[in-house]
Design a protein around this motif. Structure first.
Motif, mmCIF file in Angstrom:
data_model
loop_
_atom_site.group_PDB
_atom_site.id
_atom_site.type_symbol
_atom_site.label_atom_id
_atom_site.label_comp_id
_atom_site.label_asym_id
_atom_site.label_seq_id
_atom_site.Cartn_x
_atom_site.Cartn_y
_atom_site.Cartn_z
ATOM 1 N N ASN A 222 -2.994 3.937 10.543
ATOM 2 C CA ASN A 222 -1.898 3.028 10.166
ATOM 3 C C ASN A 222 -0.632 3.194 11.003
ATOM 4 O OD1 ASN A 222 -3.094 1.714 7.732
ATOM 5 N ND2 ASN A 222 -3.216 3.840 7.057
ATOM 6 N N SER A 223 -0.485 4.376 11.627
ATOM 7 C CA SER A 223 0.808 4.694 12.261
ATOM 8 C C SER A 223 1.285 3.668 13.293
ATOM 9 C CB SER A 223 0.750 6.070 12.920
ATOM 10 O OG SER A 223 0.947 7.066 11.956
ATOM 11 N N GLU B 4 12.062 12.508 -10.999
ATOM 12 C CA GLU B 4 10.833 12.015 -10.351
ATOM 13 C C GLU B 4 10.348 10.740 -11.049
ATOM 14 O OE1 GLU B 4 10.612 13.533 -7.744
ATOM 15 O OE2 GLU B 4 10.918 15.679 -8.010
ATOM 16 N N MET C 7 0.072 19.326 4.952
ATOM 17 C CA MET C 7 -0.849 18.170 4.872
ATOM 18 C C MET C 7 -0.175 16.928 4.296
ATOM 19 S SD MET C 7 -4.171 20.040 3.289
ATOM 20 C CE MET C 7 -4.611 21.688 3.810
ATOM 21 N N SER D 15 -1.764 13.972 -1.688
ATOM 22 C CA SER D 15 -2.704 15.086 -1.851
ATOM 23 C C SER D 15 -2.058 16.301 -2.526
ATOM 24 C CB SER D 15 -3.217 15.502 -0.464
ATOM 25 O OG SER D 15 -2.131 15.688 0.432
ATOM 26 N N GLN E 124 1.743 3.657 -3.282
ATOM 27 C CA GLN E 124 1.205 5.028 -3.248
ATOM 28 C C GLN E 124 2.339 6.040 -3.407
ATOM 29 O OE1 GLN E 124 -1.486 5.608 0.062
ATOM 30 N NE2 GLN E 124 -2.767 3.898 -0.569
ATOM 31 N N TYR F 207 12.895 -0.977 0.356
ATOM 32 C CA TYR F 207 12.282 0.357 0.491
ATOM 33 C C TYR F 207 13.274 1.320 1.130
ATOM 34 C CZ TYR F 207 8.487 3.769 1.083
ATOM 35 O OH TYR F 207 7.685 4.882 1.007
ATOM 36 N N GLU G 153 16.554 14.336 -4.103
ATOM 37 C CA GLU G 153 15.615 15.342 -3.583
ATOM 38 C C GLU G 153 16.368 16.513 -2.936
ATOM 39 O OE1 GLU G 153 12.773 14.924 -4.691
ATOM 40 O OE2 GLU G 153 11.630 13.230 -3.918
ATOM 41 N N LYS H 186 7.711 2.823 9.533
ATOM 42 C CA LYS H 186 7.909 4.235 9.857
ATOM 43 C C LYS H 186 8.703 4.252 11.157
ATOM 44 C CE LYS H 186 3.536 6.645 8.721
ATOM 45 N NZ LYS H 186 2.367 7.229 9.412
ATOM 46 N N PHE I 181 -8.041 18.924 3.457
ATOM 47 C CA PHE I 181 -7.201 17.722 3.270
ATOM 48 C C PHE I 181 -8.058 16.513 2.871
ATOM 49 C CE2 PHE I 181 -5.536 13.791 5.291
ATOM 50 C CZ PHE I 181 -4.374 13.638 4.544
ATOM 51 N N TRP I 182 -9.112 16.227 3.659
ATOM 52 C CA TRP I 182 -9.904 15.025 3.388
ATOM 53 C C TRP I 182 -10.666 15.141 2.073
ATOM 54 C CZ3 TRP I 182 -8.078 10.991 5.411
ATOM 55 C CH2 TRP I 182 -7.550 10.998 6.695
ATOM 56 N N LYS J 33 -4.331 5.331 -3.483
ATOM 57 C CA LYS J 33 -4.197 6.790 -3.335
ATOM 58 C C LYS J 33 -2.857 7.297 -3.873
ATOM 59 C CE LYS J 33 -7.113 7.504 0.719
ATOM 60 N NZ LYS J 33 -7.564 6.204 1.227
ATOM 61 N N ARG K 249 0.834 -1.208 0.000
ATOM 62 C CA ARG K 249 0.000 0.000 0.000
ATOM 63 C C ARG K 249 0.867 1.255 0.000
ATOM 64 N NH1 ARG K 249 -1.571 3.777 3.814
ATOM 65 N NH2 ARG K 249 -0.311 2.752 5.388
HETATM 66 N N1 FAQ Z 1 -2.220 12.373 0.624
HETATM 67 O O1 FAQ Z 1 -2.934 6.278 8.703
HETATM 68 P P1 FAQ Z 1 -2.306 7.353 7.880
HETATM 69 C C1 FAQ Z 1 7.164 13.400 -3.284
HETATM 70 C C2 FAQ Z 1 -4.058 8.639 3.625
HETATM 71 S S1 FAQ Z 1 6.461 11.891 -3.038
HETATM 72 C C3 FAQ Z 1 -3.078 11.381 0.320
HETATM 73 O O2 FAQ Z 1 -1.531 8.399 8.597
HETATM 74 P P2 FAQ Z 1 0.151 6.332 6.767
HETATM 75 C C4 FAQ Z 1 8.297 13.512 -4.260
HETATM 76 C C5 FAQ Z 1 -3.309 7.357 3.895
HETATM 77 O O3 FAQ Z 1 -2.815 6.792 2.677
HETATM 78 C C6 FAQ Z 1 5.168 12.198 -1.845
HETATM 79 N N2 FAQ Z 1 -3.459 10.442 1.213
HETATM 80 O O4 FAQ Z 1 -1.410 6.675 6.734
HETATM 81 C C7 FAQ Z 1 8.084 14.612 -5.218
HETATM 82 C C8 FAQ Z 1 -4.359 6.529 4.580
HETATM 83 O O5 FAQ Z 1 -5.275 5.979 3.624
HETATM 84 P P3 FAQ Z 1 -5.211 4.403 3.146
HETATM 85 C C9 FAQ Z 1 4.570 10.938 -1.446
HETATM 86 C C10 FAQ Z 1 -2.933 10.514 2.454
HETATM 87 O O6 FAQ Z 1 0.444 5.463 5.623
HETATM 88 C C11 FAQ Z 1 8.337 15.925 -4.872
HETATM 89 C C12 FAQ Z 1 -5.158 7.566 5.356
HETATM 90 O O7 FAQ Z 1 -4.908 8.821 4.742
HETATM 91 N N3 FAQ Z 1 5.327 10.344 -0.396
HETATM 92 O O8 FAQ Z 1 6.706 14.279 -2.680
HETATM 93 C C13 FAQ Z 1 -2.025 11.507 2.826
HETATM 94 O O9 FAQ Z 1 0.529 5.850 8.127
HETATM 95 C C14 FAQ Z 1 8.130 16.968 -5.784
HETATM 96 C C15 FAQ Z 1 -4.764 7.602 6.823
HETATM 97 O O10 FAQ Z 1 -3.422 8.089 7.010
HETATM 98 C C16 FAQ Z 1 4.958 9.152 0.109
HETATM 99 O O11 FAQ Z 1 4.029 8.532 -0.337
HETATM 100 C C17 FAQ Z 1 -1.664 12.458 1.860
HETATM 101 N N4 FAQ Z 1 -0.813 13.479 2.122
HETATM 102 O O12 FAQ Z 1 0.861 7.747 6.579
HETATM 103 C C18 FAQ Z 1 7.641 14.320 -6.511
HETATM 104 C C19 FAQ Z 1 5.840 8.621 1.223
HETATM 105 N N5 FAQ Z 1 -1.699 11.323 4.125
HETATM 106 O O13 FAQ Z 1 -3.933 4.239 2.356
HETATM 107 C C20 FAQ Z 1 7.423 15.358 -7.446
HETATM 108 C C21 FAQ Z 1 5.407 7.290 1.735
HETATM 109 C C22 FAQ Z 1 -2.387 10.256 4.537
HETATM 110 O O14 FAQ Z 1 -5.181 3.578 4.403
HETATM 111 C C23 FAQ Z 1 7.682 16.683 -7.076
HETATM 112 N N6 FAQ Z 1 4.204 7.348 2.520
HETATM 113 N N7 FAQ Z 1 -3.146 9.773 3.538
HETATM 114 O O15 FAQ Z 1 -6.424 4.218 2.318
HETATM 115 C C24 FAQ Z 1 4.127 7.760 3.810
HETATM 116 O O16 FAQ Z 1 5.099 8.223 4.394
HETATM 117 C C25 FAQ Z 1 2.818 7.570 4.530
HETATM 118 O O17 FAQ Z 1 2.052 6.631 3.804
HETATM 119 C C26 FAQ Z 1 1.989 8.882 4.739
HETATM 120 C C27 FAQ Z 1 0.652 8.512 5.388
HETATM 121 C C28 FAQ Z 1 2.755 9.812 5.665
HETATM 122 C C29 FAQ Z 1 1.716 9.567 3.399
#
Ligand code: FAQ
Length: 311
Positions: A206-207, A74, A195, A108, A39, A146, A157, A216, A266-267, A105, A35
Motif C-alpha cells: 500500500n505504501s 483511547e 512490528m 498487531s 483499522q 484524518y 498520546e 502517508k 508478525f504475519w 484488521k 481501510r
Molecule cells: N498490524 O502495505 P502495508 C495506537 C497490514 S493505534 C496489523 O504496509 P499500510 C494507539 C496492513 O493493514 C495503532 N496489520 O499497509 C494506542 C496491510 O493489510 P490490508 C494503530 C498490519 O496501510 C496506544 C498489510 O499488512 N495505528 O497504537 C500492520 O501502508 C496504546 C500490508 O501492509 C494505526 O492504525 C500491523 N502492525 O501501512 C491505543 C495508524 N502493519 O489492510 C491503545 C494508521 C501492516 O491491506 C494503547 N495506519 N499491516 O489488508 C497506518 O499507519 C498504516 O496503515 C500501517 C500499515 C503503518 C499500520
C-alpha cells in the motif's frame, strides 16, 4: 474517474492542499482511507483491553486514576476516528461489523498479553511512543479530517508516553525484583512494538500509492528507524537494555542499525494466530452484542423524539 480529474487531484495533493469530505476524490483514495482510518479506529478500541486488564490492580489510587483516564482517552480516539471515517460516506455500523465478523484488521500489538504491571508502563513508553511517531506523520496527511484527528490524538498520546516512561523509570530504579520486572516487560514488548510500523517497505503493497496521494508522508521503515533512534537514548537514561545484540550506532548514516525483525511472528499475528487474537475478538464481539439493546433504545428514542417534534 477521468484522467483530467485524476490530474487535477494530483496537482492539489502536490501543492499540499487538504482534501475535504465534499471535494472530488478518486474512488481508490476513498477506499484506502476507509481501510486505514477504520483499522486505526478499531485498534484504539481494542487497545483498551490490554490496559483495562490492570485498572483494578494498579498499585495506588493515583495510578488507577491515571490508567483509567488513559484508557478513556483511547476510547475517545476510536470514536473520533470512526466519525472522521464516516465523512467518507460509510456507516459506522458497517465498519464495526466488517471488523467483528469480517476481514478488517487492527494493530498487531494488541494481540499480546499484559502479564505484569510493568507491561502497562512499557505500553505507555513504547507503544504510545511508536503511535506518536506514526501519527505525527499522519497529522500531515492529505485528508483534512484524518489529519486533524491525528493532531488532536498526538497531544493526548504525548501525555500517555510521558506517564509510561516516568513509571518505568521509577520501577527501573526500584528493588532488584522491580528492576527485573521492568526489564522483562521491555524484553517482551520491544520486537512487537517495532512490528507496529508494518512490513518492510519492499513488502508493503500500500505504501507507494498512499505516499503518492500524501496519505502517508513517510514509509514504514523510515518511521521505524526514527523510533529506534529516539528510543535508544531514552532506554539508556533509565538503565534499561533493549533486547537486541545487533543494535549499533552507524557513524556513516547517523542512525542506529538494528537486528532482524521476526516477520514470521508478525504475519502469524496479523493473520489471527497471535497469543491473544481469539480472546480479543471474543471480548469485542461480546461487548458489541451485549450493547445491542442500548443501540436499539437510542434509535427508538430518536424516532419518538422526531415524531413528537413533527406534531
Ligand atoms: N498490524 O502495505 P502495508 C495506537 C497490514 S493505534 C496489523 O504496509 P499500510 C494507539 C496492513 O493493514 C495503532 N496489520 O499497509 C494506542 C496491510 O493489510 P490490508 C494503530 C498490519 O496501510 C496506544 C498489510 O499488512 N495505528 O497504537 C500492520 O501502508 C496504546 C500490508 O501492509 C494505526 O492504525 C500491523 N502492525 O501501512 C491505543 C495508524 N502493519 O489492510 C491503545 C494508521 C501492516 O491491506 C494503547 N495506519 N499491516 O489488508 C497506518 O499507519 C498504516 O496503515 C500501517 C500499515 C503503518 C499500520
Amino acid at each position: 474517474d477521468t484522467q483530467e480529474q485524476l490530474d487535477d487531484f494530483q496537482k492539489r495533493i502536490d501543492a499540499g492542499e487538504k482534501i475535504e469530505p465534499k471535494d472530488w476524490m478518486p474512488e481508490r483514495y476513498r477506499q484506502q482511507l476507509i481501510r486505514m482510518m477504520s483499522q486505526h479506529a478499531h485498534s484504539e478500541i481494542v487497545g483498551m483491553l490490554p490496559e483495562g486488564n490492570w485498572i483494578t490492580r494498579a498499585p495506588s489510587l493515583k495510578r488507577k486514576m491515571v490508567l483509567l483516564a488513559k484508557v478513556q482517552d483511547e476510547a475517545g480516539h476510536g470514536l473520533y476516528l470512526y466519525s472522521a471515517t464516516e465523512t467518507l460516506g460509510v456507516r459506522r455500523q458497517k465498519l464495526v461489523e466488517d471488523y467483528l465478523y469480517g476481514k478488517a484488521k487492527y494493530s498487531s500489538i494488541f494481540n499480546y498479553p499484559t502479564l505484569t504491571y510493568a507491561d502497562i508502563c512499557v505500553i505507555g513508553w513504547l507503544v504510545d511512543g511508536a503511535a506518536i511517531v506514526n501519527q505525527t506523520m499522519l497529522a500531515k496527511s492529505s485528508y483534512g479530517p484524518y489529519s486533524r484527528a491525528n493532531l488532536r490524538i498526538c497531544k493526548e498520546e504525548s501525555f500517555h508516553k510521558k506517564q509510561g516512561y516516568e513509571m518505568l523509570a521509577k520501577m527501573a530504579d526500584g528493588t532488584p525484583e522491580q528492576k527485573k520486572m521492568a526489564q522483562d516487560a521491555v524484553n517482551r514488548w520491544w520486537w512487537p512494538t517495532l512490528m507496529m510500523f508494518g512490513p518492510h517497505d519492499t513488502d508493503s503493497p500500500n505504501s507507494a500509492e498512499l505516499i503518492k496521494w500524501g496519505v502517508k508522508t513517510k514509509t514504514n521503515d523510515e518511521l521505524r528507524r526514527h523510533f529506534v533512534d529516539r528510543t535508544v537514548m531514552e532506554a539508556e537514561a533509565i538503565g534499561i537494555t533493549l533486547p537486541d545484540p545487533d543494535l549499533t550506532y552507524n557513524e556513516e548514516t547517523g542512525h542506529w542499525d538494528f537486528g532482524d525483525i521476526p516477520w514470521d511472528e508478525f504475519w502469524s499475528v496479523v493473520k489471527g494466530d497471535g497469543p491473544m487474537n481469539r480472546e480479543r475478538m471474543k471480548a469485542r464481539r461480546k461487548a458489541y452484542e451485549d450493547g445491542a439493546w442500548v443501540r436499539e433504545a437510542a434509535m427508538e428514542h430518536a424516532r419518538k423524539k422526531k415524531l413528537r417534534e413533527e406534531k
